[in-house]
Design a protein around this motif. Sequence first.
Motif, short mmCIF file in Angstrom:
data_model
loop_
_atom_site.label_atom_id
_atom_site.label_comp_id
_atom_site.label_asym_id
_atom_site.label_seq_id
_atom_site.Cartn_x
_atom_site.Cartn_y
_atom_site.Cartn_z
N LEU A 44 -0.10 16.54 4.81
CA LEU A 44 0.53 15.33 4.93
C LEU A 44 0.84 14.58 3.57
CD1 LEU A 44 1.11 12.62 6.65
CD2 LEU A 44 -1.38 12.13 6.18
N GLN A 45 1.94 14.15 3.50
CA GLN A 45 2.25 13.39 2.21
C GLN A 45 2.74 12.06 2.27
OE1 GLN A 45 4.93 15.01 -0.67
NE2 GLN A 45 3.84 13.78 -2.28
N LEU A 46 2.29 11.00 1.92
CA LEU A 46 2.76 9.45 2.21
C LEU A 46 3.24 8.74 0.96
CD1 LEU A 46 -0.37 8.21 4.35
CD2 LEU A 46 2.01 9.29 5.07
N ARG A 47 4.13 7.86 1.29
CA ARG A 47 4.42 6.85 0.10
C ARG A 47 4.51 5.60 0.82
NH1 ARG A 47 10.60 6.85 -2.59
NH2 ARG A 47 10.09 5.32 -4.31
N GLY A 48 3.72 4.63 -0.25
CA GLY A 48 3.88 3.25 0.05
C GLY A 48 5.23 2.42 -0.57
N ILE A 49 5.69 1.49 0.33
CA ILE A 49 6.68 0.96 -0.15
C ILE A 49 6.28 -0.68 -0.18
CG2 ILE A 49 9.17 0.12 0.42
CD1 ILE A 49 8.73 3.12 -0.41
N LYS A 50 6.49 -1.41 -1.05
CA LYS A 50 6.15 -2.78 -1.28
C LYS A 50 4.87 -3.14 -0.96
CE LYS A 50 11.34 -3.68 -1.53
NZ LYS A 50 12.46 -4.56 -1.02
N LEU A 51 3.88 -2.54 -1.29
CA LEU A 51 2.80 -3.10 -0.89
C LEU A 51 2.14 -4.29 -1.57
CD1 LEU A 51 0.67 0.37 -1.33
CD2 LEU A 51 1.84 -0.45 0.71
N LYS A 52 1.58 -5.00 -0.75
CA LYS A 52 1.32 -6.42 -1.27
C LYS A 52 0.02 -6.32 -2.28
CE LYS A 52 -0.06 -11.19 0.41
NZ LYS A 52 -0.16 -11.85 1.43
N ASN A 53 0.25 -6.89 -3.47
CA ASN A 53 -0.68 -6.97 -4.57
C ASN A 53 -1.89 -7.62 -4.16
OD1 ASN A 53 -1.49 -6.00 -7.08
ND2 ASN A 53 -0.48 -7.76 -8.14
N VAL A 54 -3.06 -7.30 -4.52
CA VAL A 54 -4.13 -7.92 -4.35
C VAL A 54 -5.17 -8.16 -5.58
CG1 VAL A 54 -4.39 -7.11 -2.00
CG2 VAL A 54 -5.44 -5.88 -3.69
N GLU A 55 -4.46 -7.53 -6.69
CA GLU A 55 -4.98 -7.78 -8.03
C GLU A 55 -4.85 -9.10 -8.87
OE1 GLU A 55 -7.26 -6.25 -9.64
OE2 GLU A 55 -7.22 -4.02 -8.76
N GLY A 56 -4.04 -9.92 -8.22
CA GLY A 56 -3.54 -11.39 -9.07
C GLY A 56 -2.30 -11.10 -9.63
N LEU A 57 -2.05 -12.26 -10.36
CA LEU A 57 -0.81 -12.16 -11.18
C LEU A 57 -0.28 -11.24 -12.19
CD1 LEU A 57 -0.53 -16.05 -11.29
CD2 LEU A 57 0.60 -14.71 -9.59
N PHE A 58 -1.35 -10.86 -13.03
CA PHE A 58 -1.35 -10.17 -14.15
C PHE A 58 -1.41 -8.45 -13.89
CE2 PHE A 58 -2.25 -14.70 -15.42
CZ PHE A 58 -1.01 -14.81 -15.90
#
Length: 277
Positions: A44-58
């Motif tokens: 299996l090989q996966l790729r994420g597309i436009k994952l929502k950032n959970v680390e903040g702005l910077f």
Amino acid sequence: MGSAMFDVDEILGSKGNVKAKRCKGGGVIYCKVLKHEGMGDFNLQLRGIKLKNVEGLFRKSDPFFEVLRSTNSGWDTVFRSPPVMDNLNPTWPEAHMDVAILCGGNTNKNIKIVIYDFEKKGDHEFMGEFETTVGGLIAARSFAQGADVNDVNLASAFNITKKGKESGNVVVLRADISGMEEKKKKQKKQREVPPPVAEPVVAPYAPPASFDPPAAQPYAPTAPPPYATPAAAAPAYVPAPPKPTFIDYVSGGCEINLGVAIDFSASNGEGANFFFF
């Protein structure tokens, strides 16, 4: 955090082949023993597309994913990928999982893929998840093997959700099962039945060209011929039973004891024999 020692024979003798032990520091560890069945490897090989950032702005998230299998008690983690640092469109390296462990050979059994944001302290932050099956991942493979990894088909992408809201997509770059060919060959060889023994060919009766009947003889009673026992039919082919495995022996109650005795008395003298300590 804690540890516990388990004996395989104790686990196999327990209900459901499950044993629980308490840790010294608190908590309980459950251990289950399953008989391994070679069913190939799931690649299996996966790729994420436009994952929502959970680390903040910077900062950007460092996503990794886990593959979980469905059990009677919930979900168990089977595989964890390495994180891809500072990337909301990560392409994770190929993963290889045992099909027997992942889904027991049932490609329609539910599995779950969960994505986390990696944290060094270990308190990884949840980013999203989706449920599917091994068959669903294979069907959603986005491109043929050898094609451009950037050429993906978003129509077959999985939507990952967090608290009911969409938080990105995951596309399947590779999903296939390998190693099944060798098993099928072995099974076919074991099921092969030896060819039946050919029956002897008997030529049809052909009367002679000229036939002179013998002269009539006076009647003389004769004893009946002895009873001929019919020939026994050839026994049907019965395949040999499978060889028992280690798990079969232990679960059946087989015990193996080993005793070792070494004579190291001082009367032997140093160097007198090989058993002197």
